[in-house]
Design a protein around this motif. Sequence first.
Motif, PDB file in Angstrom:
ATOM      1  N   GLU A   7       0.861  -1.194   0.000  1.00  0.00           N
ATOM      2  CA  GLU A   7       0.000   0.000   0.000  1.00  0.00           C
ATOM      3  C   GLU A   7       0.891   1.234   0.000  1.00  0.00           C
ATOM      4  O   GLU A   7       1.708   1.407   0.900  1.00  0.00           O
ATOM      5  CB  GLU A   7      -0.907  -0.046   1.252  1.00  0.00           C
ATOM      6  N   ASP A   8       0.749   2.083  -1.031  1.00  0.00           N
ATOM      7  CA  ASP A   8       1.638   3.244  -1.115  1.00  0.00           C
ATOM      8  C   ASP A   8       1.201   4.412  -0.229  1.00  0.00           C
ATOM      9  O   ASP A   8       1.989   5.301   0.050  1.00  0.00           O
ATOM     10  CB  ASP A   8       1.801   3.708  -2.571  1.00  0.00           C
ATOM     11  N   GLU A   9      -0.079   4.406   0.190  1.00  0.00           N
ATOM     12  CA  GLU A   9      -0.495   5.462   1.134  1.00  0.00           C
ATOM     13  C   GLU A   9      -0.017   5.014   2.514  1.00  0.00           C
ATOM     14  O   GLU A   9      -0.578   4.105   3.115  1.00  0.00           O
ATOM     15  CB  GLU A   9      -2.013   5.630   1.127  1.00  0.00           C
ATOM     16  N   ASP A  51      -2.957  -3.164  -2.727  1.00  0.00           N
ATOM     17  CA  ASP A  51      -3.582  -1.986  -3.319  1.00  0.00           C
ATOM     18  C   ASP A  51      -3.394  -2.068  -4.838  1.00  0.00           C
ATOM     19  O   ASP A  51      -2.351  -2.538  -5.303  1.00  0.00           O
ATOM     20  CB  ASP A  51      -2.918  -0.726  -2.750  1.00  0.00           C
ATOM     21  N   MET A  53      -3.682   0.644  -7.193  1.00  0.00           N
ATOM     22  CA  MET A  53      -2.924   1.783  -7.715  1.00  0.00           C
ATOM     23  C   MET A  53      -1.646   1.972  -6.906  1.00  0.00           C
ATOM     24  O   MET A  53      -1.672   2.443  -5.777  1.00  0.00           O
ATOM     25  CB  MET A  53      -3.775   3.069  -7.613  1.00  0.00           C
ATOM     26  N   LYS A 101     -12.268   1.107  -1.349  1.00  0.00           N
ATOM     27  CA  LYS A 101     -11.975   2.172  -0.378  1.00  0.00           C
ATOM     28  C   LYS A 101     -13.066   3.233  -0.451  1.00  0.00           C
ATOM     29  O   LYS A 101     -13.531   3.511  -1.547  1.00  0.00           O
ATOM     30  CB  LYS A 101     -10.631   2.824  -0.695  1.00  0.00           C
TER      31      LYS A 101
HETATM   32 CA    CA Z   1      -2.602   3.554  -3.930  1.00  0.00          CA
END
Ligand code: CA
Length: 226
Positions: A7-9, A51, A53, A101
């Motif tokens: 997850e990049d967030e 995730d 994206m 989400k």
């Molecule tokens: Ca993302």
Amino acid sequence: MRLLIVEDERKTGEYLKQGLTEAGFVVDVCHSGDEGLNLATHQPYDLLVLDIMLPGMNGYALLEALRKRGDTTPVLLLSARDLVEDRVKGLELGADDYLVKPFSFSELLARVRTLLRRGRTLDSAEIQVADMHIDFLKRRVTRAGQRIDLTAKEFALLELLVRRKSEVLPRSLIASQVWDMNFDSDTNVVEVAIRRLRSKIDDPSELKLIRTVRGMGYVLEDPQSS
Ligand code: CA
């Protein structure tokens, strides 16, 4: 049980890690698809939360790379948008579930637990759904104690639906798994086979186990338990 979250967030990643750790899991978090693939290659995980994206290699590409090499670790995809095409694409690439989400942590935890449980029933020799019992070794199906005779293809179709219980399976996926056809083929054959299977499994009973999900595919589940 060891889980990997890709997850990049970072805030979301940390939040999920904290919650899942408190729920008793060992949790690794990384922030890009390439890192995720690298970790999943060197460390066996019981489940991946992915995730879609992501910077660099996205979630779909990571999932595809894992499945291509025969890695069957359960994958829960996280998506920022709720589109049927995205969902179908994820399932066709081999995802086991899909969550849009924003979601509540309790919902994620419930999905994670279901997937981990299912992983353990995937190889079972016998499965019970409502009043239907299947013995895979004897290839014997009963409902309410009544024996049901199925052709080899009908049995294969039922096995796929039952082993992936409560999961909506696209027609194209059923076609590729049961008939070894690619998903550009005519999937009418799937509809016909489902109709025949229903006439044997569901028609004699009040409780219908096979459900059509419009625009998506088919799901087998006990309607009284979900
Ligand atoms: Ca993302």
